[in-house]
Design an enzyme around this catalytic site. Sequence first.
Site, PDB file in Angstrom:
ATOM      1  N   GLU A  16       0.850  -1.202   0.000  1.00  0.00           N
ATOM      2  CA  GLU A  16       0.000   0.000   0.000  1.00  0.00           C
ATOM      3  C   GLU A  16       0.882   1.247   0.000  1.00  0.00           C
ATOM      4  O   GLU A  16       1.885   1.297   0.720  1.00  0.00           O
ATOM      5  CB  GLU A  16      -0.895   0.010   1.240  1.00  0.00           C
ATOM      6  CG  GLU A  16      -1.794   1.249   1.293  1.00  0.00           C
ATOM      7  CD  GLU A  16      -2.562   1.373   2.587  1.00  0.00           C
ATOM      8  OE1 GLU A  16      -3.526   0.606   2.777  1.00  0.00           O
ATOM      9  OE2 GLU A  16      -2.204   2.240   3.412  1.00  0.00           O
ATOM     10  N   THR A  47      -4.041   4.743  -1.365  1.00  0.00           N
ATOM     11  CA  THR A  47      -5.078   5.267  -0.470  1.00  0.00           C
ATOM     12  C   THR A  47      -5.733   6.512  -1.070  1.00  0.00           C
ATOM     13  O   THR A  47      -5.224   7.118  -2.025  1.00  0.00           O
ATOM     14  CB  THR A  47      -4.517   5.627   0.921  1.00  0.00           C
ATOM     15  OG1 THR A  47      -3.621   6.719   0.769  1.00  0.00           O
ATOM     16  CG2 THR A  47      -3.813   4.453   1.562  1.00  0.00           C
ATOM     17  N   ASP A 109     -13.313   7.361   7.606  1.00  0.00           N
ATOM     18  CA  ASP A 109     -13.515   7.726   9.010  1.00  0.00           C
ATOM     19  C   ASP A 109     -14.395   8.957   9.106  1.00  0.00           C
ATOM     20  O   ASP A 109     -14.328   9.843   8.255  1.00  0.00           O
ATOM     21  CB  ASP A 109     -12.157   7.982   9.676  1.00  0.00           C
ATOM     22  CG  ASP A 109     -11.461   6.672  10.008  1.00  0.00           C
ATOM     23  OD1 ASP A 109     -12.156   5.727  10.433  1.00  0.00           O
ATOM     24  OD2 ASP A 109     -10.233   6.595   9.813  1.00  0.00           O
ATOM     25  N   ALA A 123     -19.802   1.161   3.934  1.00  0.00           N
ATOM     26  CA  ALA A 123     -19.093   0.665   2.752  1.00  0.00           C
ATOM     27  C   ALA A 123     -20.017  -0.232   1.920  1.00  0.00           C
ATOM     28  O   ALA A 123     -19.948  -0.234   0.686  1.00  0.00           O
ATOM     29  CB  ALA A 123     -17.852  -0.106   3.186  1.00  0.00           C
ATOM     30  N   TYR A 143     -11.565  -6.154  10.196  1.00  0.00           N
ATOM     31  CA  TYR A 143     -10.938  -5.707  11.447  1.00  0.00           C
ATOM     32  C   TYR A 143     -10.749  -6.873  12.421  1.00  0.00           C
ATOM     33  O   TYR A 143     -11.670  -7.211  13.174  1.00  0.00           O
ATOM     34  CB  TYR A 143     -11.821  -4.602  12.062  1.00  0.00           C
ATOM     35  CG  TYR A 143     -11.955  -3.442  11.113  1.00  0.00           C
ATOM     36  CD1 TYR A 143     -11.069  -2.374  11.172  1.00  0.00           C
ATOM     37  CD2 TYR A 143     -12.912  -3.451  10.092  1.00  0.00           C
ATOM     38  CE1 TYR A 143     -11.141  -1.340  10.255  1.00  0.00           C
ATOM     39  CE2 TYR A 143     -12.988  -2.422   9.164  1.00  0.00           C
ATOM     40  CZ  TYR A 143     -12.104  -1.365   9.255  1.00  0.00           C
ATOM     41  OH  TYR A 143     -12.165  -0.357   8.332  1.00  0.00           O
ATOM     42  N   GLN A 210       4.247   7.394  15.579  1.00  0.00           N
ATOM     43  CA  GLN A 210       3.377   6.912  14.494  1.00  0.00           C
ATOM     44  C   GLN A 210       2.527   5.721  14.979  1.00  0.00           C
ATOM     45  O   GLN A 210       1.321   5.690  14.800  1.00  0.00           O
ATOM     46  CB  GLN A 210       4.245   6.500  13.296  1.00  0.00           C
ATOM     47  CG  GLN A 210       3.554   5.649  12.251  1.00  0.00           C
ATOM     48  CD  GLN A 210       4.448   4.478  11.774  1.00  0.00           C
ATOM     49  OE1 GLN A 210       5.657   4.479  11.954  1.00  0.00           O
ATOM     50  NE2 GLN A 210       3.834   3.492  11.179  1.00  0.00           N
TER      51      GLN A 210
HETATM   52  P1  FAD Z   1     -17.937  -0.066   7.182  1.00  0.00           P
HETATM   53  O1  FAD Z   1     -17.814  -1.391   6.538  1.00  0.00           O
HETATM   54  O2  FAD Z   1     -19.080   0.784   6.789  1.00  0.00           O
HETATM   55  O3  FAD Z   1     -17.938  -0.308   8.776  1.00  0.00           O
HETATM   56  C1  FAD Z   1     -17.951   0.772   9.711  1.00  0.00           C
HETATM   57  C2  FAD Z   1     -18.689   0.360  10.981  1.00  0.00           C
HETATM   58  O4  FAD Z   1     -20.084   0.175  10.699  1.00  0.00           O
HETATM   59  C3  FAD Z   1     -18.232  -0.967  11.589  1.00  0.00           C
HETATM   60  O5  FAD Z   1     -18.333  -0.855  12.986  1.00  0.00           O
HETATM   61  C4  FAD Z   1     -19.216  -2.000  11.053  1.00  0.00           C
HETATM   62  O6  FAD Z   1     -19.378  -3.114  11.932  1.00  0.00           O
HETATM   63  C5  FAD Z   1     -20.502  -1.193  10.923  1.00  0.00           C
HETATM   64  N1  FAD Z   1     -21.306  -1.562   9.746  1.00  0.00           N
HETATM   65  C6  FAD Z   1     -20.855  -1.919   8.516  1.00  0.00           C
HETATM   66  N2  FAD Z   1     -21.877  -2.068   7.651  1.00  0.00           N
HETATM   67  C7  FAD Z   1     -23.004  -1.789   8.347  1.00  0.00           C
HETATM   68  C8  FAD Z   1     -24.375  -1.748   8.010  1.00  0.00           C
HETATM   69  N3  FAD Z   1     -24.789  -2.031   6.743  1.00  0.00           N
HETATM   70  N4  FAD Z   1     -25.275  -1.392   8.969  1.00  0.00           N
HETATM   71  C9  FAD Z   1     -24.863  -1.097  10.242  1.00  0.00           C
HETATM   72  N5  FAD Z   1     -23.566  -1.130  10.631  1.00  0.00           N
HETATM   73  C10 FAD Z   1     -22.656  -1.464   9.695  1.00  0.00           C
HETATM   74  N6  FAD Z   1      -9.845   5.408   5.031  1.00  0.00           N
HETATM   75  C11 FAD Z   1      -9.730   6.386   4.107  1.00  0.00           C
HETATM   76  O7  FAD Z   1     -10.300   7.482   4.297  1.00  0.00           O
HETATM   77  N7  FAD Z   1      -8.993   6.228   2.961  1.00  0.00           N
HETATM   78  C12 FAD Z   1      -8.359   5.074   2.676  1.00  0.00           C
HETATM   79  O8  FAD Z   1      -7.705   4.962   1.643  1.00  0.00           O
HETATM   80  C13 FAD Z   1      -8.443   4.004   3.621  1.00  0.00           C
HETATM   81  N8  FAD Z   1      -7.863   2.797   3.372  1.00  0.00           N
HETATM   82  C14 FAD Z   1      -8.062   1.747   4.250  1.00  0.00           C
HETATM   83  C15 FAD Z   1      -7.532   0.486   3.938  1.00  0.00           C
HETATM   84  C16 FAD Z   1      -7.721  -0.585   4.803  1.00  0.00           C
HETATM   85  C17 FAD Z   1      -7.166  -1.941   4.439  1.00  0.00           C
HETATM   86  C18 FAD Z   1      -8.437  -0.415   6.027  1.00  0.00           C
HETATM   87  C19 FAD Z   1      -8.618  -1.556   6.991  1.00  0.00           C
HETATM   88  C20 FAD Z   1      -8.970   0.843   6.353  1.00  0.00           C
HETATM   89  C21 FAD Z   1      -8.797   1.937   5.469  1.00  0.00           C
HETATM   90  N9  FAD Z   1      -9.342   3.191   5.733  1.00  0.00           N
HETATM   91  C22 FAD Z   1      -9.220   4.220   4.811  1.00  0.00           C
HETATM   92  C23 FAD Z   1     -10.014   3.447   7.012  1.00  0.00           C
HETATM   93  C24 FAD Z   1     -11.533   3.135   6.954  1.00  0.00           C
HETATM   94  O9  FAD Z   1     -12.160   4.065   6.102  1.00  0.00           O
HETATM   95  C25 FAD Z   1     -12.064   3.233   8.388  1.00  0.00           C
HETATM   96  O10 FAD Z   1     -11.606   2.150   9.145  1.00  0.00           O
HETATM   97  C26 FAD Z   1     -13.568   3.434   8.559  1.00  0.00           C
HETATM   98  O11 FAD Z   1     -13.817   3.803   9.922  1.00  0.00           O
HETATM   99  C27 FAD Z   1     -14.426   2.220   8.281  1.00  0.00           C
HETATM  100  O12 FAD Z   1     -14.432   1.899   6.969  1.00  0.00           O
HETATM  101  P2  FAD Z   1     -15.151   0.536   6.456  1.00  0.00           P
HETATM  102  O13 FAD Z   1     -15.126   0.571   4.989  1.00  0.00           O
HETATM  103  O14 FAD Z   1     -14.608  -0.642   7.138  1.00  0.00           O
HETATM  104  O15 FAD Z   1     -16.640   0.825   7.001  1.00  0.00           O
END
Ligand code: FAD
Length: 294
Positions: A16, A47, A109, A123, A143, A210
Amino acid sequence: MKTAELFEQKTVFSLEVFPPKPDADESVIYQTLEELSDIQPDFISVTYGAGGGKNGCKTIQIASDIQNRYGVESVAHLPCIDLKREQAAEILDSMQENGIENILALRGDRTDANAPKGDFEHASDLIKFIKENYDFNIIAACYPEVHPESTGAVDDLKWLRYKVDCGADHLISQLFLDNRYFCDFREKACIAGINAPIEAGIMPVTNKRQIERMVKLCGVELPKKFVRVLEKYEHNETALRDAGIAYAIDQITELIAEGVDGIHLYTMNNSYIAHKIFDAVQTLISVNSCIRRA
Ligand code: FAD
């Protein structure tokens, strides 16, 4: 190539990178990519800062250059929290026009800078939108130590399963420093019927501040043996870097022995560290790939 197809043939090793800050010298990232492409990783993901504005264009440009200039498959990240459907479509159209086939679909986030626009709450909403309108390979985040906002491990797995049911083809994990979390999580994901390949996200630690920031943000536990390393070497940059490399190699060695689907290395744009780690584990990856194919 769609990344999900890679797992049928091998243990995946991917990297990454993040795009440069708006006022930074752009040539640096290209020098880094040149050095990283020597590793011949299975893909490099780029990212995308939620609320990133112009930075998003850089993600697309860099992901496209990774494929066209360096001949390495790329993945473009896309956080959706602050996008309207029309904006998401514009970005996805541009990714498609630039030949990008793989999207890491994220919520992003919640911060003061990226107020939710209401079209994509999770997502999974973006995954459904992509699935309905495009032909991208879709990757999603997972996670091992449970997402910090989650109402619990069972709910987190339920929603992860939902992301896969909506169309996620491959998963990449949040960083973790204790392999037991990943191995337990992988087992529970399997029991929950999540059958997409899961790559383990490994972040080599080079700097005490970090890692403390990441741990706070991501809700990741610092194992005692790791804290001892940090405390011992925090005032010697080179020693801490080398200890961080050794720790990551140790984690990866154990994960490969456990038959992990793939390793995703958070390079922090540091090609020296990525090379050191890859050199140490490449034979293990090849052997594991042969076992996988047999
Ligand atoms: P989601 O899948 O939406 O999950 C978020 C929370 O909501 C979780 O607690 C989950 O249990 C809950 N949830 C999920 N779906 C539902 C639903 N349908 N109904 C109710 N609750 C639900 N951030 C950036 O801004 N840019 C990046 O490039 C970036 N790259 C990343 C790469 C990786 C490999 C990882 C692990 C994280 C990255 N992040 C990035 C951070 C990420 O955006 C955050 O961790 C964010 O808080 C959650 O994203 P998610 O897609 O997992 O969210």
